[in-house]
Design a protein around this motif. Sequence first.
Motif, PDB file in Angstrom:
ATOM      1  N   ASP A 102       4.175  14.666   9.414  1.00  0.00           N
ATOM      2  CA  ASP A 102       4.910  14.635   8.429  1.00  0.00           C
ATOM      3  C   ASP A 102       4.364  15.341   7.101  1.00  0.00           C
ATOM      4  O   ASP A 102       4.858  15.865   6.452  1.00  0.00           O
ATOM      5  CB  ASP A 102       5.453  13.167   8.186  1.00  0.00           C
ATOM      6  N   GLN A 106      22.049  14.594   7.256  1.00  0.00           N
ATOM      7  CA  GLN A 106      21.205  14.487   8.534  1.00  0.00           C
ATOM      8  C   GLN A 106      20.704  15.665   9.227  1.00  0.00           C
ATOM      9  O   GLN A 106      21.579  16.498   9.293  1.00  0.00           O
ATOM     10  CB  GLN A 106      21.736  13.450   9.521  1.00  0.00           C
ATOM     11  N   THR A 162      17.267  18.465  10.387  1.00  0.00           N
ATOM     12  CA  THR A 162      15.728  19.085  10.317  1.00  0.00           C
ATOM     13  C   THR A 162      15.981  20.496   9.585  1.00  0.00           C
ATOM     14  O   THR A 162      16.835  21.435  10.105  1.00  0.00           O
ATOM     15  CB  THR A 162      15.103  19.119  11.504  1.00  0.00           C
ATOM     16  N   GLU A 216      12.219  16.834   8.937  1.00  0.00           N
ATOM     17  CA  GLU A 216      13.400  15.997   9.489  1.00  0.00           C
ATOM     18  C   GLU A 216      13.701  15.344   8.059  1.00  0.00           C
ATOM     19  O   GLU A 216      12.724  14.779   7.701  1.00  0.00           O
ATOM     20  CB  GLU A 216      13.277  15.259  10.372  1.00  0.00           C
ATOM     21  N   ASP A 217      14.941  14.993   7.858  1.00  0.00           N
ATOM     22  CA  ASP A 217      15.326  13.990   6.973  1.00  0.00           C
ATOM     23  C   ASP A 217      14.665  12.694   7.039  1.00  0.00           C
ATOM     24  O   ASP A 217      14.441  11.983   6.023  1.00  0.00           O
ATOM     25  CB  ASP A 217      16.947  13.775   6.702  1.00  0.00           C
ATOM     26  N   ARG A 218      14.330  12.320   8.025  1.00  0.00           N
ATOM     27  CA  ARG A 218      13.742  11.075   8.496  1.00  0.00           C
ATOM     28  C   ARG A 218      12.526  10.703   7.598  1.00  0.00           C
ATOM     29  O   ARG A 218      12.033   9.559   7.038  1.00  0.00           O
ATOM     30  CB  ARG A 218      13.604  10.695   9.807  1.00  0.00           C
ATOM     31  N   HIS A 225      13.034   8.849   4.559  1.00  0.00           N
ATOM     32  CA  HIS A 225      14.033   7.531   4.548  1.00  0.00           C
ATOM     33  C   HIS A 225      12.869   6.654   3.760  1.00  0.00           C
ATOM     34  O   HIS A 225      11.705   6.561   3.947  1.00  0.00           O
ATOM     35  CB  HIS A 225      14.150   7.183   5.854  1.00  0.00           C
ATOM     36  N   THR A 263      10.248   5.526   7.802  1.00  0.00           N
ATOM     37  CA  THR A 263      10.701   4.463   8.789  1.00  0.00           C
ATOM     38  C   THR A 263      12.300   4.922   8.841  1.00  0.00           C
ATOM     39  O   THR A 263      13.110   4.875   7.798  1.00  0.00           O
ATOM     40  CB  THR A 263      10.688   3.164   8.146  1.00  0.00           C
ATOM     41  N   ARG A 264      12.517   5.132  10.010  1.00  0.00           N
ATOM     42  CA  ARG A 264      14.101   5.743  10.192  1.00  0.00           C
ATOM     43  C   ARG A 264      15.050   4.216   9.983  1.00  0.00           C
ATOM     44  O   ARG A 264      14.818   3.435  10.245  1.00  0.00           O
ATOM     45  CB  ARG A 264      14.474   6.082  11.772  1.00  0.00           C
ATOM     46  N   ARG A 265      16.298   4.800   9.394  1.00  0.00           N
ATOM     47  CA  ARG A 265      17.118   3.809   8.956  1.00  0.00           C
ATOM     48  C   ARG A 265      18.510   4.268   9.297  1.00  0.00           C
ATOM     49  O   ARG A 265      18.786   5.523   9.360  1.00  0.00           O
ATOM     50  CB  ARG A 265      17.071   3.356   7.665  1.00  0.00           C
ATOM     51  N   ASN A 286      15.350  12.195  -1.528  1.00  0.00           N
ATOM     52  CA  ASN A 286      14.930  12.884  -0.201  1.00  0.00           C
ATOM     53  C   ASN A 286      14.543  14.380  -0.294  1.00  0.00           C
ATOM     54  O   ASN A 286      15.759  15.127  -0.650  1.00  0.00           O
ATOM     55  CB  ASN A 286      16.038  12.474   0.808  1.00  0.00           C
TER      56      ASN A 286
END
Length: 351
Positions: A41, A135, A137, A142-144, A147, A162-164, A176
Motif C-alpha cells: 500500500d 469502488q 483500483t 485500490e480504494d480500500r 478505508h 481495513t476493508r469495510r 480517500n
Amino acid sequence: MTDLKEAIAFAQAAEARWPRSMHMPDGQFVMTYDSGERPPDNEVLGPVAPRGGASGIVYQGGRLLAEWGDTARADMTFSVAKSFLSLLAGLALGDGLIRSLDDKVAAYALDDGFQSEQNKDITWRHLLTQTSEWQGTLFGKEDRIDHNRVVGLAVAEAPKGTRRALRKPGSFYEYNDVRVNRLSLSLLQVFKEPLPAVLRRRIMDPIGASSGWRWDGYRNSTVTIDGKPMVSVPGGGHWGGGIVISARDLALVGLLVARGGRWNSRQILPEGWTDELVKPCAVAPFYGLLWWLNTDRRQFAAASERSYFALGWGSHIVWIDPDHDLMTVLRWIDRKQAAGFVERLLAAIAK
C-alpha cells in the motif's frame, strides 16, 4: 506590531517535525509512514521533493501584513491540491463541460469506471464532497487503502486500510485519495487537456503567479485522450507527486478565492463558484467542495465560523477568514500548534 512579531515567532518555532529529506531513517516516505501504511500500500508512484522550513504570509484587506521564511521556495503541498481541483471543477462547470454537479458521472461516458452497480449513481458533487464511495483500483491503488482513514474530524471504526462495507453514494463521508484521483482523471477527460496546463492558462498566469510551481503525476498515470498521451495528476502527495508550489503563489490563489474569483477587473472563476465551495456537505457539515469549513468552530476555535481552509498534511494551510478580511498561508507548521498561531494572529490584529 510586537504582538504580530510574537505570532510569527510562534509559527517559526512550531515547525513540522517531518525530516527535511522527506524520508524516514529506514527510507520510507514520511507521508506513508505517518499514515501507517505497509507494503504494497505504501508504494510511492510520484516524485518526492525535500522540504524547506516554516514559512507564511498574511494579507488583510488585500494588503500584505506579514511574511516570514522562504516564501519563494516551491514545496510539496499534499492535499491543498484537492482545493485546486475544486477550482478546476468550477471552470469545467462554467465552460459547460459539466452541465450540473448533480449529473451522474457515468452519463459522460468517460470510461468504464462508473459502470458498476456501486459506482453508477455517483455524481460530480459526490466526488467533490468525498462522499462518492467509488469502488475500484486506479494507477495501482485500490480504494480500500483509504478505508477507515482518519483525517480532521472523521472517526474510524477500524484501522486505516481495513476493508469495510460500502454505502450508497452520497450517504457517507470518507477522506480517500484514490477517489480524489478518480475525480482528477474525470476532469482531465472532460477538459481533454492536462490539468496543470488548464490551471496555468486559466488561473495561475492571469493572477501573476511565478513559473516555479508544478503539478507532478505518477510514473504510471499516463492515459490516452483523443489519441494523445496525457498525465493524470493526483489530488495530493500521498504517494508522491502533486502540486509543488511556493507560499507566495499559494497566497495569490487564496486571494483569488477570497475575492470571489475576481482578479482586478477580470472574473477568473465562474460567478458564484466560491460561494458554492463553502456550502456544507449534508452528511459532513465540516466540509464543502474539497475545502474544509469551520462549522461550529471545530477546526480552529479562535477563527470565525465563516473561515474556510485548504489543508495539506505536513501541515500546509490556506486560511480565509471573511469576518476579519484575512488570507493567511502557513507552511510546514505542526498541525497541533496551528491553533496557537491563529489565536495569536487574531489577538494581534485586534489591537
